[in-house]
Design a protein around this motif. Structure first.
Motif, PDB file in Angstrom:
ATOM      1  N   SER A 149     -20.222  67.949 -31.577  1.00 49.12           N
ATOM      2  CA  SER A 149     -21.156  66.881 -31.922  1.00 49.12           C
ATOM      3  C   SER A 149     -20.850  65.537 -31.283  1.00 49.12           C
ATOM      4  O   SER A 149     -21.730  64.691 -31.186  1.00 49.12           O
ATOM      5  N   CYS A 150     -19.584  65.324 -30.899  1.00 51.69           N
ATOM      6  CA  CYS A 150     -19.207  64.003 -30.396  1.00 51.69           C
ATOM      7  C   CYS A 150     -17.917  64.097 -29.587  1.00 51.69           C
ATOM      8  O   CYS A 150     -17.348  65.175 -29.441  1.00 51.69           O
ATOM      9  N   GLN A 193     -17.096  72.549 -45.199  1.00 49.00           N
ATOM     10  CA  GLN A 193     -15.987  71.822 -45.825  1.00 49.00           C
ATOM     11  C   GLN A 193     -16.046  70.317 -45.575  1.00 49.00           C
ATOM     12  O   GLN A 193     -15.315  69.557 -46.202  1.00 49.00           O
ATOM     13  N   ILE A 194     -16.906  69.886 -44.677  1.00 45.28           N
ATOM     14  CA  ILE A 194     -16.929  68.477 -44.276  1.00 45.28           C
ATOM     15  C   ILE A 194     -17.289  67.535 -45.424  1.00 45.28           C
ATOM     16  O   ILE A 194     -16.628  66.496 -45.583  1.00 45.28           O
ATOM     17  N   PRO A 195     -18.284  67.823 -46.271  1.00 44.63           N
ATOM     18  CA  PRO A 195     -18.571  66.892 -47.369  1.00 44.63           C
ATOM     19  C   PRO A 195     -17.361  66.671 -48.291  1.00 44.63           C
ATOM     20  O   PRO A 195     -17.096  65.542 -48.703  1.00 44.63           O
ATOM     21  N   ALA A 196     -16.613  67.724 -48.579  1.00 45.29           N
ATOM     22  CA  ALA A 196     -15.418  67.583 -49.416  1.00 45.29           C
ATOM     23  C   ALA A 196     -14.346  66.777 -48.698  1.00 45.29           C
ATOM     24  O   ALA A 196     -13.639  65.970 -49.317  1.00 45.29           O
ATOM     25  N   SER A 237     -20.662  65.678 -37.262  1.00 47.32           N
ATOM     26  CA  SER A 237     -20.510  67.135 -37.253  1.00 47.32           C
ATOM     27  C   SER A 237     -21.243  67.764 -38.427  1.00 47.32           C
ATOM     28  O   SER A 237     -21.844  68.833 -38.291  1.00 47.32           O
ATOM     29  N   ALA A 238     -21.195  67.116 -39.590  1.00 44.90           N
ATOM     30  CA  ALA A 238     -21.922  67.631 -40.758  1.00 44.90           C
ATOM     31  C   ALA A 238     -23.425  67.601 -40.488  1.00 44.90           C
ATOM     32  O   ALA A 238     -24.138  68.560 -40.803  1.00 44.90           O
ATOM     33  N   ASP A 266     -18.397  72.616 -36.496  1.00 44.73           N
ATOM     34  CA  ASP A 266     -17.042  72.573 -37.021  1.00 44.73           C
ATOM     35  C   ASP A 266     -16.202  71.565 -36.242  1.00 44.73           C
ATOM     36  O   ASP A 266     -16.565  71.148 -35.137  1.00 44.73           O
ATOM     37  N   ILE A 267     -15.062  71.208 -36.819  1.00 43.72           N
ATOM     38  CA  ILE A 267     -14.072  70.354 -36.134  1.00 43.72           C
ATOM     39  C   ILE A 267     -12.790  71.163 -36.021  1.00 43.72           C
ATOM     40  O   ILE A 267     -12.354  71.781 -36.988  1.00 43.72           O
TER      41      ILE A 267
END
Length: 111
Positions: free
Chosen positions: A9-10, A45-48, A100-101, A106-107
């Motif tokens: 994403s970046c 898992q990103i929001p958490a 990414s979210a 994923d990261i």
């Protein structure tokens, strides 16, 4: 050692070992021996991870504010804190998490 976080994403986010390990510990990506050298934060898992970082930033800022108030109440010199706060250290990483979210990517690090 450096941590290099990558996402489709970046651009990459690069951190020194101590800062990268702290980030990983806060988001719950450490092993029994400390923060892992390789890993992934899946999109789900990103929001958490974001919530954990925001909570840790708030906790750190509240602790600093309380320590300053206590020192002032005791007429002592103001305590010294790290020159660069956790909020400042996490700006790029949190931007990566948010993007990414949004994109559903994923990261990864260490790969």
């Amino acid at each position: 050692m450096l941590y290099k976080f990558k996402s489709k994403s970046c651009g990459d986010v690069i951190m020194l070992q101590a800062n990268g390990q702290r980030m990983l510990e806060v988001i719950g990506k450490e092993t029994a021996n400390g923060a892992s050298q390789k890993g992934i934060v899946v999109a789900a898992q990103i929001p958490a991870a974001l919530a954990a970082l925001e909570a840790e930033i708030a906790r750190e800022e509240a602790a600093q504010k309380a320590a300053l108030a206590l020192a002032l109440a005791k007429h002592e010199p103001a305590p010294r804190f790290e020159a660069i706060s956790l909020r400042q250290r996490t700006v790029s990483f949190m931007a990566m998490l948010r993007q990414s979210a949004k994109d559903g990517h994923d990261i990864v690090w260490g790969v």
